[in-house]
Design an enzyme around this catalytic site. Structure first.
Site, PDB file in Angstrom:
ATOM      1  N   GLU A 193      -5.594  -8.433  -0.406  1.00 10.98           N
ATOM      2  CA  GLU A 193      -6.347  -8.251   0.846  1.00 10.98           C
ATOM      3  C   GLU A 193      -7.816  -7.984   0.551  1.00 10.98           C
ATOM      4  O   GLU A 193      -8.141  -7.115  -0.243  1.00 10.98           O
ATOM      5  CB  GLU A 193      -5.809  -7.056   1.636  1.00 10.98           C
ATOM      6  CG  GLU A 193      -4.400  -7.209   2.125  1.00 10.98           C
ATOM      7  CD  GLU A 193      -3.972  -6.016   2.969  1.00 10.98           C
ATOM      8  OE1 GLU A 193      -4.843  -5.316   3.516  1.00 10.98           O
ATOM      9  OE2 GLU A 193      -2.761  -5.777   3.056  1.00 10.98           O
ATOM     10  N   GLU A 227       0.825  -1.214   0.000  1.00 14.41           N
ATOM     11  CA  GLU A 227       0.000   0.000   0.000  1.00 14.41           C
ATOM     12  C   GLU A 227       0.858   1.262   0.000  1.00 14.41           C
ATOM     13  O   GLU A 227       0.764   2.112   0.899  1.00 14.41           O
ATOM     14  CB  GLU A 227      -0.975  -0.018   1.179  1.00 14.41           C
ATOM     15  CG  GLU A 227      -1.978  -1.158   1.042  1.00 14.41           C
ATOM     16  CD  GLU A 227      -3.094  -1.130   2.069  1.00 14.41           C
ATOM     17  OE1 GLU A 227      -2.882  -0.551   3.134  1.00 14.41           O
ATOM     18  OE2 GLU A 227      -4.168  -1.690   1.805  1.00 14.41           O
TER      19      GLU A 227
HETATM   20  C1  BG6 Z   1      -4.925  -2.813   4.834  1.00 10.50           C
HETATM   21  C2  BG6 Z   1      -3.560  -3.021   5.430  1.00 10.50           C
HETATM   22  O1  BG6 Z   1      -5.024  -1.560   4.282  1.00 10.50           O
HETATM   23  O2  BG6 Z   1      -5.990  -2.833   5.737  1.00 10.50           O
HETATM   24  C3  BG6 Z   1      -3.571  -4.040   6.564  1.00 10.50           C
HETATM   25  O3  BG6 Z   1      -2.643  -3.425   4.438  1.00 10.50           O
HETATM   26  C4  BG6 Z   1      -4.696  -3.736   7.490  1.00 10.50           C
HETATM   27  O4  BG6 Z   1      -2.327  -4.017   7.208  1.00 10.50           O
HETATM   28  C5  BG6 Z   1      -5.987  -3.848   6.705  1.00 10.50           C
HETATM   29  O5  BG6 Z   1      -4.716  -4.544   8.627  1.00 10.50           O
HETATM   30  C6  BG6 Z   1      -7.234  -3.690   7.531  1.00 10.50           C
HETATM   31  O6  BG6 Z   1      -7.170  -2.512   8.240  1.00 10.50           O
HETATM   32  P1  BG6 Z   1      -7.382  -2.506   9.806  1.00 10.50           P
HETATM   33  O7  BG6 Z   1      -7.180  -1.115  10.195  1.00 10.50           O
HETATM   34  O8  BG6 Z   1      -8.771  -2.979  10.020  1.00 10.50           O
HETATM   35  O9  BG6 Z   1      -6.380  -3.431  10.369  1.00 10.50           O
END
Ligand code: BG6
Length: 485
Positions: free
Chosen positions: A383, A197
């Protein structure tokens, strides 16, 4: 409708969010080791000691005030210190991944385990061997891991020595780190991603969630783009079969109204927050609108001829991205969306998670097509997932039907997109093993199909439990996405 043979299925985790062992195995500290957990409506904060002895805090990724030092305080619980304790449970976790039928998984390497004190401090053999053991075991279990070199965890030593990513010295440090990884894990890892990211600071700049000056944000990103390009070139020299991708936080936004000003503002949002980085890394040059961004943010960026050459010669082999949620953009007064990370106006058509992240599978398909059309390189979804509170029943079962519903709806849209010609080679859910939230630092915000018995206060045993989604996703993976019900 079906997925191509060999499509990769698995989950994604990251070093700083699962490993723990924060001061073990020769690892040096990273900024997030000094961060306390927030909650559903408060982002996490990094704590430090000011030069005058008072305590201070700032948003993650921020810059320490003059004379301040990172410091641990006894009354703070640091969720990242143990995280999900993957550092000690990795064998068990990989076995659970294999049980679910994964053909891949994604994690990041902690730079602070490989080069804890930069190139001058030498390679930490213990760190190198830790990951070698993990990757060897993953291969033995039939998984083809896709590994990220850098995910939000610059060793503090670099910040203290160079001031951080705005210093071009970081480029050489990173490329050396990348080369060591490509050489050490040759044959074990065939697909890499450089920066996770990389556009996140641009997104934060828009939300005002950063104490970094604009000049600094653009310099950091530029140096990372050059470090990435040079690493791609180095990888191809070390092993021409290596595929090295970039990874950009996915942006799906809509104009809130048909007012042409909203439509334009929405397009600009996509250009600035996604394409600025993706064009530089996939097409090998900054886009034409980059100058407009630098001017509007009063930034003077030095892009040398050598940088331009490196960007062209070090184009990413594939485009990795994340997708969770969509947002609305408007130039009018409108009710704000409730997400803690995603800015924008409220979309009246969408429901949201407990953290205010909208749930929008159609937006996912929209984004898949947009990226496929614009970039024309293989895509990889690194993700996708739902953060939620889970309840453990008396018999130990966890009925996370909300998570199944979220993933099912997104995989259905993925399947439609694949059948409409989108060129994507894999899908990894986010955080299949419960881990520390990046934005809030919570353990209680859970994405996993594997429950980890640990909460925000540090209470728990780290025991692993299979949630209902574990059994559901196993069928998806084992059937190559044929069985989604
Ligand atoms: C993504 C990141 O943007 O979002 C992760 O790469 C992150 O590291 C994921 O955990 C979810 O976000 P959060 O804030 O719910 O952990």
């Amino acid at each position: 409708m079906s997925f191509p043979k060999g499509f990769l299925w698995g989950t994604s985790i990251s070093a700083e969010q699962v490993e723990g062992g924060w001061n073990e195995g020769g690892k040096s500290p990273v900024q997030i080791d000094y961060a306390a957990a927030g909650d559903a409506s408060h982002m996490r904060k990094v704590w430090f000691l000011n030069a005058d002895g008072t305590r201070g805090s700032m948003p993650a990724f921020g810059k320490l005030p003059e004379g301040a030092k990172y410091q641990l305080f006894d009354d703070i619980h640091y969720t990242n210190h143990d995280a999900a304790d993957f550092y000690h449970h990795w064998k068990e976790d990989l076995a659970l991944f294999a049980e679910m039928g994964f053909t891949t998984f994604n994690t990041s390497l902690a730079w602070s385990r490989i080069y804890p004190y930069g190139v001058q401090g030498g390679v930490n053999k213990e760190g190198v061997e830790f990951y070698r053991n993990v990757f060897t075991e993953a291969r033995r279990l039939g998984m083809d891991p896709v590994i990220t070199l850098y995910k939000y965890d610059e060793p503090v030593w670099f910040e203290e020595t160079y001031g951080g990513w705005e210093n071009r010295a970081m480029i050489d440090e990173f490329v050396e780190f990348a080369k060591v990884c490509f050489r050490e894990y040759k044959g074990l890892i065939t697909k890499w991603m450089t920066f996770n990211e990389i556009n996140i600071l641009l997104m934060f700049r828009q939300m005002g969630n950063s104490n970094l000056p604009m000049q600094n944000i653009y310099e950091q990103i530029h140096n990372q783009i050059i470090a990435s390009a040079r690493s791609v070139k180095a990888a191809h020299e070390i092993d021409p079969d290596l595929k090295v991708g970039c990874m950009i936080a996915g942006i799906c936004s809509y104009p809130l109204t048909p007012d042409p000003e909203d439509v334009m503002a929405n397009y600009v949002n996509f250009q600035e927050n996604f394409c600025y980085c993706a064009d530089a890394m996939v097409r090998g040059a900054y886009p034409s609108f980059a100058k407009r961004m630098w001017d509007q943010d009063s930034v003077t960026l030095e892009v040398t001829d050598e940088d331009k050459k490196d960007m062209l010669e070090g184009k990413a082999d594939f485009l990795g991205f994340s997708y969770y949620s969509s947002s609305c953009i408007t130039t009018h007064d409108a009710e704000k969306g409730s997400g803690n990370v995603f800015s924008g106006a409220k979309n009246p058509y969408l429901k949201a998670s407990d953290w205010g992240w909208t749930i929008d599978p159609t937006g996912y398909k929209y984004m898949l097509h947009t990226l496929n059309d614009r970039y024309q390189v293989p895509l990889f979804d690194v993700e996708n997932g739902l953060g939620a509170y889970d309840k453990v029943e008396e018999d130990g079962s966890i009925h996370d039907d909300y998570r199944i519903a979220y993933l099912k709806a997104h995989i259905e849209k993925l399947k439609e997109a694949v059948n409409e010609g989108v060129n994507i080679f894999g899908y990894t859910t986010w955080g299949g093993l419960d881990l520390v939230s990046a934005s809030t630092g919570q353990m209680d915000k859970r994405y996993g199909m594997i429950y980890v018995d640990m909460n925000d206060k540090g209470e728990g045993t780290f025991e692993r439990k299979r949630k209902d989604s574990f059994f559901w996703y196993k069928k998806v993976c084992e059937s190559n996405g044929e069985v989604i019900e």
